[in-house]
Motif scaffolding. Structure first.
Motif, PDB file in Angstrom:
ATOM      1  N   VAL A 162     -37.954  26.511  29.467  1.00 47.00           N
ATOM      2  CA  VAL A 162     -36.500  26.377  29.311  1.00 47.00           C
ATOM      3  C   VAL A 162     -35.958  25.260  30.187  1.00 47.00           C
ATOM      4  CG1 VAL A 162     -34.303  27.521  29.807  1.00 47.00           C
ATOM      5  CG2 VAL A 162     -36.064  28.718  28.495  1.00 47.00           C
ATOM      6  N   ASN A 163     -36.453  25.157  31.415  1.00 44.64           N
ATOM      7  CA  ASN A 163     -35.963  24.105  32.309  1.00 44.64           C
ATOM      8  C   ASN A 163     -36.470  22.727  31.895  1.00 44.64           C
ATOM      9  OD1 ASN A 163     -34.322  25.058  34.834  1.00 44.64           O
ATOM     10  ND2 ASN A 163     -35.793  26.687  34.417  1.00 44.64           N
ATOM     11  N   ALA A 164     -37.676  22.652  31.353  1.00 45.79           N
ATOM     12  CA  ALA A 164     -38.167  21.375  30.823  1.00 45.79           C
ATOM     13  C   ALA A 164     -37.320  20.930  29.647  1.00 45.79           C
ATOM     14  CB  ALA A 164     -39.631  21.508  30.409  1.00 45.79           C
ATOM     15  N   LEU A 165     -37.049  21.853  28.751  1.00 46.18           N
ATOM     16  CA  LEU A 165     -36.240  21.506  27.579  1.00 46.18           C
ATOM     17  C   LEU A 165     -34.817  21.136  27.983  1.00 46.18           C
ATOM     18  CD1 LEU A 165     -35.952  21.202  24.581  1.00 46.18           C
ATOM     19  CD2 LEU A 165     -35.720  23.682  24.377  1.00 46.18           C
ATOM     20  N   ASN A 166     -34.309  21.780  29.005  1.00 48.80           N
ATOM     21  CA  ASN A 166     -32.957  21.467  29.472  1.00 48.80           C
ATOM     22  C   ASN A 166     -32.858  20.023  29.962  1.00 48.80           C
ATOM     23  OD1 ASN A 166     -30.277  22.213  29.894  1.00 48.80           O
ATOM     24  ND2 ASN A 166     -30.647  22.867  31.999  1.00 48.80           N
ATOM     25  N   GLN A 167     -33.968  19.468  30.471  1.00 47.04           N
ATOM     26  CA  GLN A 167     -33.981  18.067  30.910  1.00 47.04           C
ATOM     27  C   GLN A 167     -33.948  17.091  29.732  1.00 47.04           C
ATOM     28  OE1 GLN A 167     -37.362  17.277  33.401  1.00 47.04           O
ATOM     29  NE2 GLN A 167     -36.641  18.547  35.092  1.00 47.04           N
ATOM     30  N   ASN A 168     -34.458  17.521  28.593  1.00 45.63           N
ATOM     31  CA  ASN A 168     -34.592  16.640  27.439  1.00 45.63           C
ATOM     32  C   ASN A 168     -33.362  16.759  26.535  1.00 45.63           C
ATOM     33  OD1 ASN A 168     -37.644  15.476  27.199  1.00 45.63           O
ATOM     34  ND2 ASN A 168     -37.620  17.432  28.284  1.00 45.63           N
ATOM     35  N   VAL A 169     -32.250  16.265  27.061  1.00 41.02           N
ATOM     36  CA  VAL A 169     -30.963  16.450  26.374  1.00 41.02           C
ATOM     37  C   VAL A 169     -30.918  15.760  25.012  1.00 41.02           C
ATOM     38  CG1 VAL A 169     -29.681  16.797  28.505  1.00 41.02           C
ATOM     39  CG2 VAL A 169     -30.006  14.479  27.639  1.00 41.02           C
ATOM     40  N   GLN A 170     -31.770  14.765  24.805  1.00 44.61           N
ATOM     41  CA  GLN A 170     -31.763  14.044  23.532  1.00 44.61           C
ATOM     42  C   GLN A 170     -32.223  14.926  22.370  1.00 44.61           C
ATOM     43  OE1 GLN A 170     -33.994  13.725  25.902  1.00 44.61           O
ATOM     44  NE2 GLN A 170     -36.042  13.635  24.993  1.00 44.61           N
ATOM     45  N   LEU A 171     -32.815  16.068  22.674  1.00 43.76           N
ATOM     46  CA  LEU A 171     -33.308  16.965  21.628  1.00 43.76           C
ATOM     47  C   LEU A 171     -32.328  18.087  21.294  1.00 43.76           C
ATOM     48  CD1 LEU A 171     -36.997  17.423  22.891  1.00 43.76           C
ATOM     49  CD2 LEU A 171     -36.164  15.779  21.194  1.00 43.76           C
ATOM     50  N   GLY A 203     -40.322  19.454  15.834  1.00 43.92           N
ATOM     51  CA  GLY A 203     -41.249  20.533  16.132  1.00 43.92           C
ATOM     52  C   GLY A 203     -42.465  20.056  16.897  1.00 43.92           C
ATOM     53  N   VAL A 204     -42.967  18.866  16.557  1.00 43.72           N
ATOM     54  CA  VAL A 204     -44.106  18.284  17.277  1.00 43.72           C
ATOM     55  C   VAL A 204     -43.694  17.913  18.700  1.00 43.72           C
ATOM     56  CG1 VAL A 204     -45.742  16.365  17.340  1.00 43.72           C
ATOM     57  CG2 VAL A 204     -45.165  17.433  15.147  1.00 43.72           C
ATOM     58  N   ALA A 205     -42.517  17.327  18.833  1.00 44.47           N
ATOM     59  CA  ALA A 205     -42.025  16.901  20.154  1.00 44.47           C
ATOM     60  C   ALA A 205     -41.816  18.096  21.083  1.00 44.47           C
ATOM     61  CB  ALA A 205     -40.719  16.129  20.004  1.00 44.47           C
ATOM     62  N   LEU A 206     -41.491  19.260  20.512  1.00 46.52           N
ATOM     63  CA  LEU A 206     -41.224  20.449  21.308  1.00 46.52           C
ATOM     64  C   LEU A 206     -42.476  21.237  21.665  1.00 46.52           C
ATOM     65  CD1 LEU A 206     -37.997  21.696  19.502  1.00 46.52           C
ATOM     66  CD2 LEU A 206     -38.155  20.882  21.858  1.00 46.52           C
ATOM     67  N   SER A 207     -43.612  20.847  21.130  1.00 47.73           N
ATOM     68  CA  SER A 207     -44.860  21.496  21.515  1.00 47.73           C
ATOM     69  C   SER A 207     -45.061  21.371  23.015  1.00 47.73           C
ATOM     70  CB  SER A 207     -46.032  20.847  20.777  1.00 47.73           C
ATOM     71  OG  SER A 207     -47.261  21.218  21.360  1.00 47.73           O
ATOM     72  N   ALA A 208     -45.571  22.415  23.649  1.00 41.90           N
ATOM     73  CA  ALA A 208     -45.814  22.373  25.094  1.00 41.90           C
ATOM     74  C   ALA A 208     -46.776  21.259  25.472  1.00 41.90           C
ATOM     75  CB  ALA A 208     -46.357  23.722  25.575  1.00 41.90           C
ATOM     76  N   ASP A 228     -29.016  18.532  20.348  1.00 35.94           N
ATOM     77  CA  ASP A 228     -28.138  18.608  19.178  1.00 35.94           C
ATOM     78  C   ASP A 228     -28.907  18.998  17.916  1.00 35.94           C
ATOM     79  OD1 ASP A 228     -25.939  17.993  20.688  1.00 35.94           O
ATOM     80  OD2 ASP A 228     -25.874  15.870  20.121  1.00 35.94           O
ATOM     81  N   ARG A 229     -30.055  18.398  17.712  1.00 38.40           N
ATOM     82  CA  ARG A 229     -30.858  18.723  16.531  1.00 38.40           C
ATOM     83  C   ARG A 229     -31.382  20.150  16.612  1.00 38.40           C
ATOM     84  NH1 ARG A 229     -35.481  14.506  16.010  1.00 38.40           N
ATOM     85  NH2 ARG A 229     -35.897  15.720  14.114  1.00 38.40           N
ATOM     86  N   LEU A 230     -31.786  20.556  17.802  1.00 38.18           N
ATOM     87  CA  LEU A 230     -32.359  21.880  17.992  1.00 38.18           C
ATOM     88  C   LEU A 230     -31.353  22.975  17.650  1.00 38.18           C
ATOM     89  CD1 LEU A 230     -34.772  23.533  18.985  1.00 38.18           C
ATOM     90  CD2 LEU A 230     -33.874  23.297  21.307  1.00 38.18           C
ATOM     91  N   MET A 231     -30.095  22.771  17.987  1.00 40.38           N
ATOM     92  CA  MET A 231     -29.067  23.786  17.784  1.00 40.38           C
ATOM     93  C   MET A 231     -28.774  24.046  16.305  1.00 40.38           C
ATOM     94  SD  MET A 231     -28.438  24.902  20.727  1.00 40.38           S
ATOM     95  CE  MET A 231     -29.193  24.320  22.239  1.00 40.38           C
ATOM     96  N   GLN A 232     -29.285  23.235  15.438  1.00 39.73           N
ATOM     97  CA  GLN A 232     -29.041  23.414  14.007  1.00 39.73           C
ATOM     98  C   GLN A 232     -29.938  24.479  13.388  1.00 39.73           C
ATOM     99  OE1 GLN A 232     -29.351  19.593  12.040  1.00 39.73           O
ATOM    100  NE2 GLN A 232     -28.220  18.555  13.669  1.00 39.73           N
TER     101      GLN A 232
END
Length: 231
Positions: free
Chosen positions: A151-160, A67-72, A162-166
């Motif tokens: 959305v496009n920034a998050l799409n670049q961060n593929v390492q996040l 959640g912290v990593a996903l902060s803008a 799998d966890r996000l989809m849970q």
């Protein structure tokens, strides 16, 4: 008591995100521990009302490192040409165009906090649009540019991913829909909905995204009033 939205990704119907307002006990104070008490209260209310047990708070006050990593303030977007990276917050603030100035692209080189607090953003007159890498965005649809950017920034961060989809639903304790419009938790719910529908590749181009954005409506849109801000 207070109310905050929770954003639920939708995978089948026309809406991408279902927004539900949830009442909970709010703990006043600016300290992180107070914010986290409020987050716990909000999440408990969501669990009781909807039965969700995978709820992610998206903010710097989140108890989850994701959640912290996903902060803008922390999520980074990379310039494909120069390979330079900057936060979503810096990208957003630097793209604002006002009646008397902007876009202030030098804000790409500062911290997220410095970008958001830059005085020019408040002293340059009325916000009239956005400009990001020579692409101009109008203010309407209201959240389109912010959502596209996030959305496009998050799409670049593929390492996040799998966890996000849970997670089943997303919150941001700092966001108050009576005062603001753009919300990172909403953008994340949109991303999850797009990913589950295998539609992420179709929204990279701004024009295609705007067409798509008009087709898929928000379930219960924001009610505008003079107190709302795009900051």
């Amino acid at each position: 008591m207070a109310q905050r939205p929770t954003y639920i990704p939708q995978f089948k119907n026309k809406f991408l995100v279902k927004t539900e307002m949830v009442e909970f006990k709010y703990h006043s104070g600016f300290a992180a521990v107070q914010k986290q008490k409020s987050i716990d209260e909000l999440h408990n209310s969501i669990q009781e009302k909807y039965g969700f047990d995978k709820i992610l708070e998206v903010s710097s006050k989140s108890k989850e490192d994701l959640g912290v990593a996903l902060s803008a303030f922390n999520l980074m977007i990379a310039d494909k040409a120069t390979k330079e990276k900057y936060s979503v917050e810096c990208a957003f603030q630097s793209s604002k165009v006002f009646e008397n100035g902007g876009a202030y692209t030098d804000l790409l080189k500062v911290t997220s906090k410095q970008a958001k607090k830059d005085e020019r953003l408040r002293n340059s007159g009325k916000l009239i649009g956005f400009e990001f890498y020579n692409t101009k965005w109008q203010l309407n649809p209201l959240t389109a540019f912010y959502d596209w950017l996030y959305v496009n920034a998050l799409n670049q961060n593929v390492q996040l991913h799998d966890r996000l989809m849970q997670y089943q639903t997303f919150t941001d304790i700092e966001f108050n829909p009576k005062k603001s419009i753009n919300c990172q938790a909403y953008s994340i719910a949109m991303f999850v909905a797009l990913a589950k529908r295998n539609m992420l590749e179709s929204i990279r181009n701004p024009d295609e995204f705007l067409d798509f954005y008009k087709e898929f409506q928000i379930s219960n849109t924001y009610q505008l009033n003079e107190n709302l801000t795009l900051f």
